[in-house]
Design a protein around this motif. Structure first.
Motif, PDB file in Angstrom:
ATOM      1  N   GLU A 106      65.937  -3.423  -4.169  1.00  0.00           N
ATOM      2  CA  GLU A 106      66.343  -3.720  -2.791  1.00  0.00           C
ATOM      3  C   GLU A 106      65.793  -5.082  -2.408  1.00  0.00           C
ATOM      4  O   GLU A 106      64.612  -5.370  -2.645  1.00  0.00           O
ATOM      5  N   PRO A 107      66.629  -5.965  -1.842  1.00  0.00           N
ATOM      6  CA  PRO A 107      66.123  -7.286  -1.463  1.00  0.00           C
ATOM      7  C   PRO A 107      65.322  -7.242  -0.169  1.00  0.00           C
ATOM      8  O   PRO A 107      65.573  -6.424   0.726  1.00  0.00           O
ATOM      9  N   LEU A 108      64.372  -8.135  -0.088  1.00  0.00           N
ATOM     10  CA  LEU A 108      63.631  -8.408   1.139  1.00  0.00           C
ATOM     11  C   LEU A 108      63.579  -9.928   1.250  1.00  0.00           C
ATOM     12  O   LEU A 108      62.687 -10.570   0.701  1.00  0.00           O
ATOM     13  N   GLY A 109      64.562 -10.501   1.923  1.00  0.00           N
ATOM     14  CA  GLY A 109      64.711 -11.952   1.877  1.00  0.00           C
ATOM     15  C   GLY A 109      64.955 -12.380   0.439  1.00  0.00           C
ATOM     16  O   GLY A 109      65.855 -11.867  -0.230  1.00  0.00           O
ATOM     17  N   LEU A 113      62.490  -5.925  -4.386  1.00  0.00           N
ATOM     18  CA  LEU A 113      61.672  -4.727  -4.592  1.00  0.00           C
ATOM     19  C   LEU A 113      62.309  -3.916  -5.708  1.00  0.00           C
ATOM     20  O   LEU A 113      63.507  -3.616  -5.660  1.00  0.00           O
ATOM     21  N   ARG A 114      61.513  -3.539  -6.707  1.00  0.00           N
ATOM     22  CA  ARG A 114      62.042  -2.881  -7.909  1.00  0.00           C
ATOM     23  C   ARG A 114      61.294  -1.578  -8.158  1.00  0.00           C
ATOM     24  O   ARG A 114      60.059  -1.530  -8.037  1.00  0.00           O
ATOM     25  N   PRO A 128      58.797 -11.866  -6.207  1.00  0.00           N
ATOM     26  CA  PRO A 128      58.929 -12.752  -5.048  1.00  0.00           C
ATOM     27  C   PRO A 128      59.341 -14.161  -5.471  1.00  0.00           C
ATOM     28  O   PRO A 128      58.503 -14.986  -5.817  1.00  0.00           O
ATOM     29  N   LEU A 129      60.613 -14.454  -5.409  1.00  0.00           N
ATOM     30  CA  LEU A 129      61.111 -15.765  -5.841  1.00  0.00           C
ATOM     31  C   LEU A 129      61.564 -16.613  -4.662  1.00  0.00           C
ATOM     32  O   LEU A 129      62.577 -17.299  -4.726  1.00  0.00           O
ATOM     33  N   VAL A 143      56.618  -3.578   1.948  1.00  0.00           N
ATOM     34  CA  VAL A 143      56.431  -3.295   0.524  1.00  0.00           C
ATOM     35  C   VAL A 143      55.647  -2.002   0.337  1.00  0.00           C
ATOM     36  O   VAL A 143      56.033  -1.122  -0.444  1.00  0.00           O
ATOM     37  N   ARG A 144      54.561  -1.857   1.072  1.00  0.00           N
ATOM     38  CA  ARG A 144      53.749  -0.636   0.968  1.00  0.00           C
ATOM     39  C   ARG A 144      54.580   0.597   1.282  1.00  0.00           C
ATOM     40  O   ARG A 144      54.530   1.602   0.568  1.00  0.00           O
TER      41      ARG A 144
END
Length: 336
Positions: A106-109, A113-114, A128-129, A143-144
C-alpha cells in the motif's frame, strides 16, 4: 608526505618517468613568513619545454614549471578500485524491490508499505523512496498501525553510503526512537566475468518454478506457507538453480535464485548444504545463473549480503562484487 633523504629535499623524477604516478612538491610563492609549498599526487602526463603536467584523480591537470619544483618522486600505483557497472541508488533500489515483491502493499506518498505474513524483513517493511506526503510523525504512526493491523512488527528499510541515499531519514528515525536492527550490503558487478568462471556447472539444474526439494534446502522459514512461494516466484524473469544431493539425499546439495530485470541480474538464496561446502558448488550455481541471465540480455549483477556473513563476502569478493550501498532495517524501540 616525505621527500627527504638525510634531511634534504630531492627531485628524483625525470622526463623518463612520464606515465608513472608521482608525488611532487612545488613552490607557490616567497613571502615575509617564508616560502609556501603545495603537494600534488597524480600521473606525470608530460614534461616538455621546462613544464611538467601532473594529472591527479580529479582529472584536472596541474602544470608546474621546472623552476618551481623543489621535490619529486615516483610512488606506487593506487590499488585498483573494484567497481561494478555504474548505477544510481534509485535505479538499483527499484530493481531490488521488483526481485522480491510482497504479497500485499500500500502506498503512503512515495513510501511503499509491504507485507507478506512475516516472511523476511524485505517483504515486510516500508520502502521509503521519497516523501510520505505527510509529516514524519504522522507517517510513522500510520506505519505502526498498518503493521499492527496485520499482526506484524513495523520495519522501515533505509539505505546509506551512495549518492541519493537516506542518511537524513536514518537520523530522523533514530531521533524518533527507532533503532537499526539489521545492516546488509548491496553489491554490484559486471556479469560476464562471473559467467566466464571455470566452474563445474554440469550438475546445476535450472527451472522456472520453485519445488519442494528446493524449499527443503532454503533456510528462511519454519514451514513454507503460500506467502513463501509467492515472494520467491515474484519478479520479471525468475530462475531457480538446484544441485542435487548425493544418492539418497532428499534435499539438494546447493540452491540459488536469480531474477533477470533488463540489464540487471539479481542473485539470492544461494545456499550450500554443510556437508557439501568448499567444493565449488556456490560458484557453480552463480555461474550457471549468470550465463542464463546473459542469454536474456543482462550485463550487470547485484546481490545483498549481511555484514557478518564473512564466508559469503569472501566468495563475492572473488567474483568482483563491490559494495554500492548499505541498507538497514529500523524498528521502533518501544510501544507507540
Amino acid at each position: 608526505m616525505e621527500f627527504t633523504i638525510g634531511g634534504r629535499l630531492e627531485i628524483r623524477i625525470t622526463p623518463a618517468d612520464v606515465g608513472k604516478r608521482v608525488s611532487v612538491r612545488r613552490l607557490l610563492q616567497e613571502g615575509p613568513a617564508g616560502p609556501k609549498f603545495t603537494d600534488t599526487v597524480g600521473v606525470l602526463t608530460s614534461w616538455n619545454d621546462g613544464v611538467l603536467s601532473v594529472t591527479p584523480k580529479s582529472g584536472e591537470s596541474v602544470r608546474i614549471a621546472e623552476s618551481a619544483l623543489v621535490a619529486g618522486k615516483t610512488v606506487a600505483a593506487a590499488p585498483p578500485r573494484r567497481r561494478g557497472p555504474a548505477a544510481s541508488f534509485g535505479e538499483l533500489a527499484r530493481v531490488c524491490a521488483r526481485a522480491w515483491q510482497p504479497v500485499e502493499s500500500e502506498p503512503l506518498g512515495d513510501w511503499l508499505l509491504r507485507a507478506s505474513a512475516g516472511f523476511t524483513r524485505r517483504a515486510n517493511s516500508v520502502l521509503p523512496l521519497g516523501d510520505p506526503g505527510v509529516p514524519l510523525d504522522t507517517a510513522l504512526a500510520r506505519v505502526r498501525q498498518w503493521y499492527a493491523d496485520r499482526g506484524l512488527e513495523p520495519y522501515i528499510q533505509t539505505a546509506t553510503g551512495a549518492e541519493g541515499t537516506q542518511e537524513e531519514l536514518c537520523a530522523a528515525l533514530e531521533s524518533a526512537g527507532w533503532r537499526r536492527e539489521v545492516t546488509a550490503e548491496v553489491r554490484i558487478a559486471a556479469l560476464a566475468p562471473i559467467g566466464d568462471l571455470a566452474a563445474e556447472v554440469s550438475r546445476v539444474r535450472l527451472g522456472r518454478a520453485v519445488d519442494a526439494a528446493w524449499l527443503s534446502r532454503y533456510q528462511r522459514f519454519e514451514s513454507p506457507g503460500p506467502e513463501v512461494r509467492a515472494v520467491l516466484g515474484s519478479g520479471p524473469s525468475v530462475w531457480f538453480a538446484t544441485v542435487p544431493g548425493d544418492d539418497g539425499d532428499a534435499a539438494p546439495a546447493a540452491i540459488g535464485r536469480c531474477v533477470v530485470d533488463g540489464r540487471w541480474a539479481g542473485f539470492m538464496a544461494v545456499e550450500v548444504a554443510p556437508g557439501h561446502r568448499r567444493r565449488g558448488l556456490a560458484t557453480a550455481v552463480m555461474t550457471a545463473l549468470a550465463r542464463q541471465a546473459m542469454d536474456e540480455g543482462a550485463s550487470a549483477g547485484w546481490l545483498q549480503v549481511e555484514a557478518e556473513n564473512e564466508g559469503a563476502r569472501a566468495l563475492y569478493d572473488g567474483m568482483g562484487f563491490a559494495a554500492h550501498h548499505r541498507y538497514h532495517h529500523f524498528r521502533p524501540s518501544g510501544p507507540a
